[in-house]
Design a protein around this motif. Structure first.
Motif, PDB file in Angstrom:
ATOM      1  N   VAL A  87       7.076   8.773   5.849  1.00  0.00           N
ATOM      2  CA  VAL A  87       6.766   8.421   4.459  1.00  0.00           C
ATOM      3  C   VAL A  87       5.473   7.629   4.384  1.00  0.00           C
ATOM      4  O   VAL A  87       4.612   7.878   3.537  1.00  0.00           O
ATOM      5  CB  VAL A  87       7.926   7.616   3.831  1.00  0.00           C
ATOM      6  N   VAL A  88       5.314   6.662   5.289  1.00  0.00           N
ATOM      7  CA  VAL A  88       4.178   5.738   5.212  1.00  0.00           C
ATOM      8  C   VAL A  88       2.855   6.445   5.520  1.00  0.00           C
ATOM      9  O   VAL A  88       1.872   6.293   4.784  1.00  0.00           O
ATOM     10  CB  VAL A  88       4.396   4.552   6.179  1.00  0.00           C
ATOM     11  N   VAL A  89       2.828   7.220   6.618  1.00  0.00           N
ATOM     12  CA  VAL A  89       1.563   7.805   7.059  1.00  0.00           C
ATOM     13  C   VAL A  89       0.978   8.765   6.013  1.00  0.00           C
ATOM     14  O   VAL A  89      -0.196   8.631   5.639  1.00  0.00           O
ATOM     15  CB  VAL A  89       1.739   8.498   8.422  1.00  0.00           C
ATOM     16  N   PRO A  90       1.727   9.761   5.488  1.00  0.00           N
ATOM     17  CA  PRO A  90       1.127  10.620   4.453  1.00  0.00           C
ATOM     18  C   PRO A  90       0.697   9.860   3.204  1.00  0.00           C
ATOM     19  O   PRO A  90      -0.340  10.164   2.614  1.00  0.00           O
ATOM     20  CB  PRO A  90       2.253  11.619   4.129  1.00  0.00           C
ATOM     21  N   SER A  91       1.481   8.863   2.806  1.00  0.00           N
ATOM     22  CA  SER A  91       1.135   8.086   1.609  1.00  0.00           C
ATOM     23  C   SER A  91      -0.153   7.307   1.815  1.00  0.00           C
ATOM     24  O   SER A  91      -1.022   7.266   0.936  1.00  0.00           O
ATOM     25  CB  SER A  91       2.280   7.134   1.262  1.00  0.00           C
ATOM     26  N   LEU A  92      -0.300   6.678   2.996  1.00  0.00           N
ATOM     27  CA  LEU A  92      -1.516   5.909   3.269  1.00  0.00           C
ATOM     28  C   LEU A  92      -2.722   6.815   3.462  1.00  0.00           C
ATOM     29  O   LEU A  92      -3.836   6.465   3.049  1.00  0.00           O
ATOM     30  CB  LEU A  92      -1.306   5.033   4.510  1.00  0.00           C
ATOM     31  N   LEU A  93      -2.538   7.969   4.078  1.00  0.00           N
ATOM     32  CA  LEU A  93      -3.651   8.900   4.234  1.00  0.00           C
ATOM     33  C   LEU A  93      -4.126   9.420   2.883  1.00  0.00           C
ATOM     34  O   LEU A  93      -5.321   9.632   2.678  1.00  0.00           O
ATOM     35  CB  LEU A  93      -3.237  10.063   5.130  1.00  0.00           C
ATOM     36  N   ASN A  94      -3.190   9.621   1.962  1.00  0.00           N
ATOM     37  CA  ASN A  94      -3.557  10.041   0.617  1.00  0.00           C
ATOM     38  C   ASN A  94      -4.411   8.989  -0.072  1.00  0.00           C
ATOM     39  O   ASN A  94      -5.425   9.307  -0.707  1.00  0.00           O
ATOM     40  CB  ASN A  94      -2.293  10.332  -0.197  1.00  0.00           C
ATOM     41  N   ILE A 121       0.842  -4.871   1.054  1.00  0.00           N
ATOM     42  CA  ILE A 121       1.420  -4.646   2.391  1.00  0.00           C
ATOM     43  C   ILE A 121       2.943  -4.556   2.360  1.00  0.00           C
ATOM     44  O   ILE A 121       3.522  -3.636   2.968  1.00  0.00           O
ATOM     45  CB  ILE A 121       0.944  -5.729   3.368  1.00  0.00           C
ATOM     46  N   PRO A 122       3.671  -5.476   1.680  1.00  0.00           N
ATOM     47  CA  PRO A 122       5.140  -5.334   1.645  1.00  0.00           C
ATOM     48  C   PRO A 122       5.610  -4.016   1.033  1.00  0.00           C
ATOM     49  O   PRO A 122       6.613  -3.452   1.485  1.00  0.00           O
ATOM     50  CB  PRO A 122       5.582  -6.533   0.794  1.00  0.00           C
ATOM     51  N   PHE A 123       4.886  -3.501   0.023  1.00  0.00           N
ATOM     52  CA  PHE A 123       5.272  -2.207  -0.553  1.00  0.00           C
ATOM     53  C   PHE A 123       5.067  -1.079   0.459  1.00  0.00           C
ATOM     54  O   PHE A 123       5.884  -0.157   0.550  1.00  0.00           O
ATOM     55  CB  PHE A 123       4.459  -1.922  -1.820  1.00  0.00           C
ATOM     56  N   ALA A 124       3.979  -1.144   1.223  1.00  0.00           N
ATOM     57  CA  ALA A 124       3.721  -0.125   2.244  1.00  0.00           C
ATOM     58  C   ALA A 124       4.695  -0.227   3.405  1.00  0.00           C
ATOM     59  O   ALA A 124       4.917   0.744   4.126  1.00  0.00           O
ATOM     60  CB  ALA A 124       2.284  -0.264   2.758  1.00  0.00           C
ATOM     61  N   TRP A 125       5.304  -1.393   3.578  1.00  0.00           N
ATOM     62  CA  TRP A 125       6.201  -1.654   4.707  1.00  0.00           C
ATOM     63  C   TRP A 125       7.668  -1.511   4.293  1.00  0.00           C
ATOM     64  O   TRP A 125       8.557  -1.957   4.993  1.00  0.00           O
ATOM     65  CB  TRP A 125       5.953  -3.067   5.223  1.00  0.00           C
ATOM     66  N   PHE A 126       7.912  -0.831   3.165  1.00  0.00           N
ATOM     67  CA  PHE A 126       9.257  -0.767   2.596  1.00  0.00           C
ATOM     68  C   PHE A 126      10.068   0.456   3.025  1.00  0.00           C
ATOM     69  O   PHE A 126      11.246   0.335   3.351  1.00  0.00           O
ATOM     70  CB  PHE A 126       9.142  -0.802   1.058  1.00  0.00           C
TER      71      PHE A 126
END
Length: 532
Positions: free
Chosen positions: A233-240, A442-447
């Motif tokens: 979930v995190v990697v595709p969202s951050l790459l976007n 950061i906390p939202f990305a780490w959720f």
């Protein structure tokens, strides 16, 4: 007489030749007529003769969608249906009754393609595909009439397939750990990777011990299961966000993605060690020593196996394919071999280590701009096993057997851990050069949680089933239920939170210029005014 006979034969031969020529010509005319008829019949629906106009309207697009040959979305649907059909035909030819409704292979077939379809459909509402796969598995186990699919899954096959999927995940994680980048990681990344994971694990272990009544070993096992962040979930969202220019001025996508790999390695390693302690028998002191001993054994196996893979297989035809299959085989040997000798804690760490050590040398063989073919092979394997993994995890959940009180207390445990995680994630990037908005992101990305929970959520239950202990099976079912709850709750919320808060909390860099989201909106409004 002879001359007359020869003359007659020659005349007959000429007549036969003429008849044959007329027959051939007649056949050619008929074939030409058939081709012309078929051509005229198919012409109205062929893209070659009816291309899409330059400025098509809705009706033009709709008609073009159904033109032949199949293309676009329709082609993908035909491809999917064709693959479903030939796969079922192969299974039916090989396994006969087992491939018919009620058989194990039929259940796996429906689960796989159903999970693929569920992941595809749920991606339309911008949610992670893995959530759709999980829901399909749960439906096939709990909805009347179709629950026969989930109920006919062989537990031994399910456990083995989940272990294979876990091995593929660990190989991907090991290949993704770059030693050069790890040496250059700042203290911020180390804090972000370790602090939230460990603190959440401790908080959830304490909460589950007192709320759910789990023994301390099983409580910490649950803590490590729930404390891992989800790269899926995190990697595709951050790459976007990175592709759109958000956060790249401070390297926030790189920071989060790098820390996510270490976070998962820490959680899986901790889970493996505690798993070995929980299922060890005998003296307590021996049990305490056994956990670290299994970890050391896994590291030793990984280092030796990784060095061996530097030289095997020899370079030649299909070298990359054999290298990928050898790495997969070595990982599967670590996973299943450690369980066979009752040292299951050594398996996950062995897989991670062998992939990391092997990739250390393999990276030097490729040029700077070349893509890593081994990662491509492992990505294909993950594409195959991802629907199976999440579908099987969903199919393990039997809603009728879940105690409502257990779910309530489990959600309380998860909530306590998540609150602690959000706070610690914010503090982990304190004084790291980020402003308040970026620290708040950061906390939202780490959720979100999903991948690791699906991979190791059922491992303890499988080990308990092999032991044949009803009490341990009950503990394993609690851990599995909690893993599923964490995926269902955090994966969609986390994905949505990253998509919403990223553009609002991060600065956008466009052509080496930084913009806040308000500045981008103002610029867009000015452009519209100028056009008017």
């Amino acid at each position: 007489m002879l001359k007359e006979t020869d003359t007659t034969d020659n005349m007959n031969g000429v007549i036969l030749e003429e008849d044959n020529e007329e027959t051939e010509q007649e056949s050619a005319r008929k074939c030409h007529g058939c081709r012309t008829f078929c051509h005229n019949l198919c012409m109205p629906c062929r893209t070659k003769y009816h291309p899409l106009p330059e400025n098509p309207n809705c009706w033009d697009r709709f008609k073009f969608t159904f033109m032949c040959p199949p293309h676009g979305v329709i082609a993908r649907y035909f491809q999917f249906l064709f693959l479903c059909g030939i796969t079922f035909g192969v299974l039916l030819a090989l396994f006969k009754d087992y491939a018919l409704p009620g058989g194990n292979f039929f259940s796996l077939y429906v689960l796989f393609f159903g999970s693929v379809l569920g992941g595809y459909l749920i991606s339309f509402i911008k949610l992670p595909p893995l959530l759709g796969m999980l829901l399909v598995g749960a439906l096939l186990r709990n909805v009347p009439v179709i629950d026969v699919v989930g109920n006919h899954l062989d537990p031994n096959w399910s456990g083995a397939l989940r272990q294979i999927a876990l091995t593929v995940i660990l190989i991907r994680a090991g290949l993704g750990l770059d030693p050069v980048a790890l040496r250059k990681l700042s203290f911020t990344v180390v804090r972000l990777a370790c602090s939230p994971c460990l603190v959440e694990c401790i908080a959830e272990a304490i909460a589950s011990h007192f709320l759910l009544g789990l023994p301390w070993e099983w409580a910490f096992m649950l803590g490590f299961v729930l404390s891992a962040v989800s790269p899926a979930v995190v990697v595709p969202s951050l790459l976007n966000l990175s592709d759109r220019g958000y956060g790249i001025n401070k390297g926030i996508p790189t920071l989060v993605i790098a820390a996510a790999s270490i976070d998962d390695v820490l959680a899986i390693t901790g889970f493996g060690v505690v798993l070995g302690m929980a299922f060890s028998t005998g003296d307590i002191a021996v049990s305490i020593i056994k956990g670290p001993a299994e970890a050391l054994l896994g590291v030793a196996y990984g280092v030796i196996g990784g060095i061996v893979l530097w030289y095997i297989p020899a370079k030649g035809d299909n070298f990359i394919f054999y290298r990928g299959m050898t790495l997969l085989g070595a990982g599967l040997l670590a996973t299943f071999g450690s369980a066979a000798i009752e040292l299951s804690g050594a398996g996950p760490l062995g897989v991670l280590t062998i992939a990391f050590v092997a990739a250390f040398r393999w990276r030097k063989e490729k040029k700077d701009n070349d893509q890593d073919p081994i990662k491509d092979i492992v990505a294909i394997l993950w594409m195959l096993f991802q629907p199976i993994l999440f579908g099987l995890i969903g199919a393990e959940v039997q809603i009728s057997k879940i105690d409502g009180q257990t779910v309530g207390l489990g959600m309380a445990t998860l909530s306590i851990g998540m609150v602690v995680r959000l706070v610690v994630s914010f503090l982990a990037v304190f004084k790291s050069g980020l402003n308040f908005k970026e620290m708040l992101f950061i906390p939202f990305a780490w959720f979100p949680k999903a991948t690791v929970q699906a991979a190791i959520g059922g491992v303890a239950l499988d080990a308990a089933r092999r032991k044949g202990d009803a009490t341990l099976e009950a503990y394993g079912e609690i851990i599995l239920t909690m893993a599923v709850l964490s995926i269902i709750i955090t994966a969609p919320i986390g994905a949505i939170a990253i998509a919403i808060t990223g553009p609002r909390l991060l600065k956008r860099t466009v052509k080496d210029k930084e913009y806040d989201e308000e500045d981008v909106q103002n610029t867009d409004e000015q452009a519209e005014i100028t056009k008017v």
